[in-house]
Design a protein around this motif. Structure first.
Motif, PDB file in Angstrom:
ATOM      1  N   LEU A 163      36.536  57.100  31.921  1.00 39.68           N
ATOM      2  CA  LEU A 163      37.914  56.981  31.441  1.00 39.68           C
ATOM      3  C   LEU A 163      38.425  58.387  31.185  1.00 39.68           C
ATOM      4  CD1 LEU A 163      37.526  54.268  28.673  1.00 39.68           C
ATOM      5  CD2 LEU A 163      38.892  54.027  30.737  1.00 39.68           C
ATOM      6  N   GLN A 164      39.684  58.652  31.548  1.00 39.75           N
ATOM      7  CA  GLN A 164      40.227  59.988  31.322  1.00 39.75           C
ATOM      8  C   GLN A 164      41.465  59.923  30.443  1.00 39.75           C
ATOM      9  OE1 GLN A 164      40.888  62.291  34.882  1.00 39.75           O
ATOM     10  NE2 GLN A 164      39.187  61.365  35.962  1.00 39.75           N
TER      11      GLN A 164
ATOM     12  N   ASN B  61      47.138  75.420  30.102  1.00 47.29           N
ATOM     13  CA  ASN B  61      47.892  75.717  28.871  1.00 47.29           C
ATOM     14  C   ASN B  61      47.364  74.928  27.678  1.00 47.29           C
ATOM     15  OD1 ASN B  61      49.525  77.716  30.054  1.00 47.29           O
ATOM     16  ND2 ASN B  61      50.680  76.114  31.091  1.00 47.29           N
ATOM     17  N   GLU B  62      48.279  74.341  26.881  1.00 44.61           N
ATOM     18  CA  GLU B  62      47.810  73.685  25.644  1.00 44.61           C
ATOM     19  C   GLU B  62      47.381  72.237  25.891  1.00 44.61           C
ATOM     20  OE1 GLU B  62      50.961  74.179  26.447  1.00 44.61           O
ATOM     21  OE2 GLU B  62      52.357  72.971  25.247  1.00 44.61           O
ATOM     22  N   PHE B  63      47.299  71.853  27.147  1.00 46.78           N
ATOM     23  CA  PHE B  63      46.865  70.484  27.445  1.00 46.78           C
ATOM     24  C   PHE B  63      45.365  70.312  27.159  1.00 46.78           C
ATOM     25  CE2 PHE B  63      50.929  70.370  29.344  1.00 46.78           C
ATOM     26  CZ  PHE B  63      51.290  69.038  29.440  1.00 46.78           C
ATOM     27  N   ASN B  64      44.991  69.115  26.771  1.00 52.45           N
ATOM     28  CA  ASN B  64      43.591  68.720  26.568  1.00 52.45           C
ATOM     29  C   ASN B  64      43.281  67.590  27.535  1.00 52.45           C
ATOM     30  OD1 ASN B  64      43.016  68.930  22.914  1.00 52.45           O
ATOM     31  ND2 ASN B  64      43.647  70.468  24.359  1.00 52.45           N
ATOM     32  N   ALA B  65      42.004  67.405  27.834  1.00 48.51           N
ATOM     33  CA  ALA B  65      41.579  66.239  28.620  1.00 48.51           C
ATOM     34  C   ALA B  65      40.208  65.817  28.131  1.00 48.51           C
ATOM     35  CB  ALA B  65      41.519  66.578  30.097  1.00 48.51           C
ATOM     36  N   ILE B  66      40.025  64.534  27.975  1.00 46.35           N
ATOM     37  CA  ILE B  66      38.738  64.020  27.497  1.00 46.35           C
ATOM     38  C   ILE B  66      38.282  62.922  28.442  1.00 46.35           C
ATOM     39  CG2 ILE B  66      37.490  63.011  25.534  1.00 46.35           C
ATOM     40  CD1 ILE B  66      40.780  64.268  24.630  1.00 46.35           C
TER      41      ILE B  66
ATOM     42  N   VAL C 176      34.532  73.996  26.845  1.00 45.76           N
ATOM     43  CA  VAL C 176      34.243  72.566  26.997  1.00 45.76           C
ATOM     44  C   VAL C 176      33.290  72.051  25.912  1.00 45.76           C
ATOM     45  CG1 VAL C 176      33.085  70.905  28.535  1.00 45.76           C
ATOM     46  CG2 VAL C 176      34.681  72.571  29.483  1.00 45.76           C
ATOM     47  N   ALA C 177      33.565  70.844  25.457  1.00 48.60           N
ATOM     48  CA  ALA C 177      32.637  70.134  24.569  1.00 48.60           C
ATOM     49  C   ALA C 177      31.936  69.069  25.388  1.00 48.60           C
ATOM     50  CB  ALA C 177      33.406  69.464  23.438  1.00 48.60           C
TER      51      ALA C 177
ATOM     52  N   PHE D 247      33.098  64.239  27.340  1.00 46.55           N
ATOM     53  CA  PHE D 247      33.138  65.548  27.972  1.00 46.55           C
ATOM     54  C   PHE D 247      34.592  65.986  28.038  1.00 46.55           C
ATOM     55  CE2 PHE D 247      32.810  68.384  31.685  1.00 46.55           C
ATOM     56  CZ  PHE D 247      31.661  69.087  31.351  1.00 46.55           C
ATOM     57  N   GLY D 248      34.904  67.194  27.579  1.00 49.70           N
ATOM     58  CA  GLY D 248      36.303  67.552  27.745  1.00 49.70           C
ATOM     59  C   GLY D 248      36.764  68.831  27.100  1.00 49.70           C
TER      60      GLY D 248
END
Ligand code: HSE
Length: 362
Positions: free
Chosen positions: A281-282, A266-271, A236-237, A142-143
């Motif tokens: 887990l992040q 901004n251009e940050f991603n998180a999964i 979000v995916a 998810f992220g």
């Protein structure tokens, strides 16, 4: 280690700079760079304009492919691997479509195929995921996987920029694809969530089977309304595995304030990965941009130099991708008369016919 570089655009320039720095610690140099003749002034004698000048150069041990697109990169990667040259790529399109083939070709020709930069820009995610799933059976991913659109949503929501102004800035900063439609419509995310899901679930997935709906309909008014309800809009995916059934969706999603994704700007991603032994887990970091992405590429290069780049992906599960809407979700829907409603049990056809919609994360 002698390198060939395919592509001297935003990412290629970052790779060139970081390899020059790396050559102070490792015996590594870029011998040739493939690009258009217009780059002659910058690259001098290193420039080649025929891909075979690199593919057939026996001095070159490994190549970096950062051309973008499908046909030419496919030809470059396939032919280099067949010649025993290790390949590092950031190209989500080709990796998502030919992952198994490239890994097998690399194994047959005793070289490496590495693609850390294809997902999450500068976030180390591919290698940690591959190592982790040897123990932890991941069944939920998810992220936020696109820097350009997260940047646009942040600039519109927090700073009041218009969609076009925010997109122009994302392009200027080198986050957007050459054709930003792939970012805005969610295709870029489709490719990335495909790569992560294929690795995690050990099976092939076709990009065309992944549902996606873009963010081009977002306005400042929509973002304000969503904010007033205690949510923030993110692109979000989500990927869920249940037995061999897989449901993957890429869509605008209302994330409640306080959720880990609400603070990703901004251009940050998180999964976020959820699995059998690790709970959640992040992974978080810059998901786009020249130097962060080049860092992931050059980390792959170091793993090749240090002979620890082997990837043992196995396509051992016959995955069934569920193309039907998961009707337990709640959706925020704006109809064509601008009426907002919260809906459950709504079919994809109706969602797609609305003016704009977002999934509501509970
Ligand atoms: N256009 C992509 C993004 C680049 O914005 O995330 C990194 O994959």
């Amino acid at each position: 280690m002698v390198l060939g570089l395919f592509g001297y655009g935003t990412i290629g320039r970052g790779v060139y700079t970081l390899v020059e720095n790396l050559s102070k610690k490792y015996d590594v140099k870029i011998k040739k760079v493939f690009d258009l003749p217009i780059k002659k002034e910058i690259l001098g004698d290193k420039l080649v304009t025929d891909i075979d000048d690199i593919i057939n150069d026996n001095d070159i041990d490994a190549v970096v492919e950062v051309l973008g697109g499908h046909d030419l990169p496919y030809q470059v990667i396939s032919n280099c691997l067949k010649k025993g040259k290790s390949v590092i790529t950031a190209n989500k399109e080709v990796v998502s479509m030919h992952l198994e083939e490239f890994i097998n070709t690399a194994h047959e020709n005793k070289c490496s195929f590495c693609f850390e930069a294809s997902v999450g820009g500068g976030i180390p995610i591919i290698r940690p995921l591959i190592d982790n799933i040897k123990v932890n059976e991941v069944n939920n991913i998810f992220g936020i996987l696109n820097g350009t659109t997260n940047y646009i949503l942040t600039k519109m929501g927090d700073e009041g920029l218009s969609f076009d102004e925010a997109l122009a800035l994302a392009k200027k900063n080198g986050f957007a694809e050459a054709n930003p439609t792939a970012d805005l419509e969610g295709l870029d995310i489709v490719r990335k969530i495909n790569i992560l899901s294929s690795l995690a679930y050990k099976g092939n997935i076709c990009n065309d089977d992944i549902y996606h709906y873009g963010i081009t309909g977002v306005t400042k008014e929509i973002l304000d309304d969503i904010k007033s309800r205690g949510y923030v809009l993110k692109f979000v995916a989500s990927s869920v595995k249940n037995g061999n059934d897989v449901t993957i969706r890429v869509e605008p999603t209302m994330v409640p304030n306080g959720h880990p994704l609400s603070a990703v700007k901004n251009e940050f991603n998180a999964i976020l990965f959820t699995g059998s032994t690790n709970d959640m887990l992040q992974f978080y970091g810059k998901g786009a941009g020249s130097i962060p992405t080049a860092t992931a590429i050059v980390s792959d290069l170091v793993s090749i130099i240090e002979k620890r780049a082997y990837i043992d992906y196995k396509n051992e599960n016959q995955l069934e991708v569920n193309k039907k809407h998961v009707n337990s979700n709640t959706y925020y829907v704006i109809d064509n008369d601008n009426k907002v409603s919260l809906r459950m049990d709504i079919e994809d056809e109706e969602l797609l016919a609305s003016k704009f919609y977002a999934r509501v994360l509970m």
